[in-house]
Design an enzyme around this catalytic site. Sequence first.
Site, short mmCIF file in Angstrom:
data_model
loop_
_atom_site.label_atom_id
_atom_site.label_comp_id
_atom_site.label_asym_id
_atom_site.label_seq_id
_atom_site.Cartn_x
_atom_site.Cartn_y
_atom_site.Cartn_z
N ASP A 26 0.87 -1.16 0.00
CA ASP A 26 0.00 0.00 0.00
C ASP A 26 0.92 1.24 0.00
O ASP A 26 2.12 1.12 0.27
CB ASP A 26 -0.88 -0.06 1.25
CG ASP A 26 -1.62 1.22 1.50
OD1 ASP A 26 -2.32 1.68 0.58
OD2 ASP A 26 -1.50 1.78 2.61
N ASP A 28 0.04 5.18 1.01
CA ASP A 28 -0.05 6.16 2.10
C ASP A 28 -0.02 5.45 3.45
O ASP A 28 -0.79 4.52 3.69
CB ASP A 28 -1.35 6.96 1.97
CG ASP A 28 -1.31 7.89 0.77
OD1 ASP A 28 -0.43 8.77 0.74
OD2 ASP A 28 -2.15 7.73 -0.14
N THR A 128 -2.57 1.03 -4.46
CA THR A 128 -3.10 2.17 -3.71
C THR A 128 -4.47 2.59 -4.21
O THR A 128 -4.79 2.44 -5.38
CB THR A 128 -2.13 3.37 -3.81
OG1 THR A 128 -2.70 4.47 -3.09
CG2 THR A 128 -1.88 3.79 -5.25
N LYS A 162 -10.68 -0.74 -2.15
CA LYS A 162 -10.63 -1.42 -0.87
C LYS A 162 -11.84 -0.96 -0.04
O LYS A 162 -12.21 0.19 -0.16
CB LYS A 162 -9.33 -1.06 -0.13
CG LYS A 162 -8.06 -1.39 -0.94
CD LYS A 162 -6.84 -0.76 -0.28
CE LYS A 162 -5.60 -0.91 -1.15
NZ LYS A 162 -4.40 -0.26 -0.58
CA CA Z 1 -2.66 3.21 3.63
#
Ligand code: CA
Length: 244
Positions: A26, A28, A128, A162
Amino acid sequence: MYQEAIRNYLKTTRQEKICLKAVLFDMDGVLFDSMPYHAEAWATVMNRHGLRFSRQEAFLHEGRTGASTINIAYNRQYGHDAPPELIEQIYAEKSEAFSTYPEPVSMPGAPALLQKVTGVGLTPVLVTGSGQRSLLDRLNHHYPGIFTPEHMVTAFDVKHGKPNPEPYLMGLQKADVQAHEAIVVENAPIGVQAGHAAGIFTIAVNTGPLDGQVLLDAGADLLFPSMQALCDAWEEIFPLLHKG
Ligand code: CA
């Protein structure tokens, strides 16, 4: 402890072994210490539009697409999804607010872990929910030559963000590997849910303000307090995940 987590994973997924070939990262809160800025930007812009949304909630919902995040706040107040134009406007303002903050630095421990991952010949894949061009550009600055465009899944690639497993399933596809040939590294509950739902061994790194239990409840197979801690443990974990 690591062995037990792997045994549990194999039992639930009915796999024989993990033969690690790719690591799905991932972005961030994993590769960049950017979440405090995202949380601030979300809260500021939502409140500006009369929507109640706190910084803490930004961490709880981290990893959702922009539209999904906006609709969580909008539905709560109005009982239905926000009009598409409003979603577009809020997301544009949020991106604009984010860009006014200082440039996020790479997460401590992440560059060293990436070196270890590529050093043993594993394929790093970026997965992401972000659709921010600026941050994607920064990837090349902070992690030069590590993530190739064909090994990236962003908000532009998926229909369902997600916690749907689609982004991670697409990550597997792009790396041309099966679920038992990869691991996921995630910091957000929703991202952990997505990795778990994709049938991939999911390592959570708790780099934010949430209780670590939230990540375990979301389905994390292993939990580390930081990327540095995962990086430090790598030599111990990697041989267990690499039973070719
Ligand atoms: Ca994240």
